[in-house]
Design an enzyme around this catalytic site. Structure first.
Site: not given
Length: 217
Positions: A9, A11, A108, A141, A166
């Site tokens: 990922d 960010d 992303s 997502k 994250d």
């Protein structure tokens, strides 16, 4: 499982961008007399550009279109990144270390222009064999679309990939795609317990991401 590729990922994993996204989008909403709700930031994390712009235009701000929201917010983000994106400690080293071990992909929620800007600044753009923005798939997502598309671009079965995430939505997305997931949680925006439970390993920082760890998984 055979480990054939690693998918990052962006960010919250390579750059500490969630506070910037929140500041910019919250500022946009406030400047137009909108309402920022207690769960807004958590809801926005992982959404594609189309999804978060539509949400802001429909639920938070009156009298604007999703296209106007997206243009204004992405333009401001580009200006913020122009002086250098907020890289997380160990980001460049982790990418270079793992690129020497297995092919890399990136999935992303950022728009392609910001992805290119960040990877170019890190000088690691050539190390990723596949990069994808969730703008390019049907759903952001926590849907698995982005991770499935990156695996397809890499020519690797999703079950043979490790994903590094994250956020709650990111962890759910990679897990739903069938990937083994490593969580690198951010203290400012920790994932929910149920999402964190989907991770095969929880790392305290990017320095933990080594070929030995990934092989052990």
């Amino acid at each position: 499982m055979p480990l054939e590729a690693i998918v990052f990922d962006l960010d919250g994993v390579l750059i500490d961008s969630e506070p910037v996204w929140e500041e910019v989008r919250r500022g946009y909403v406030a400047s137009r007399g909108g309402r920022w709700l207690p769960d807004t930031q958590q809801r926005l994390m992982g959404m594609s550009t189309v999804e978060w712009a539509r949400y802001i235009a429909a639920d938070l701000v009156d009298g604007v279109t999703a296209e106007e929201v997206a243009y204004a917010v992405i333009d401001e983000m580009s200006q913020r990144y122009a002086a250098g994106p907020p890289l997380l400690p160990g980001a460049e080293d982790a990418v270079r270390r793992l690129a020497a071990f297995r092919p890399l992909g990136l999935a992303s929620s950022s728009p392609p222009a910001l992805i290119d800007l960040v990877l170019g600044h890190l000088r690691v753009d050539a190390l990723f064999r596949a990069t994808l923005s969730t703008e390019e798939v049907d759903a952001g997502k926590p849907a698995p679309d982005g991770y499935l598309a990156v695996a397809a671009q890499l020519g690797v079965p999703p079950g043979d990939c490790v994903a590094v995430e994250d956020s709650s939505n990111g962890l759910r997305s990679a897990h739903a795609a069938g990937m083994t997931v490593i969580a690198v949680p951010r203290e400012a925006h920790p994932p929910s317990d149920d999402a964190l439970a989907l991770a095969a390993h929880v790392a305290k920082d990017l320095d933990e991401l080594t070929p030995a760890l990934l092989t052990a998984l």
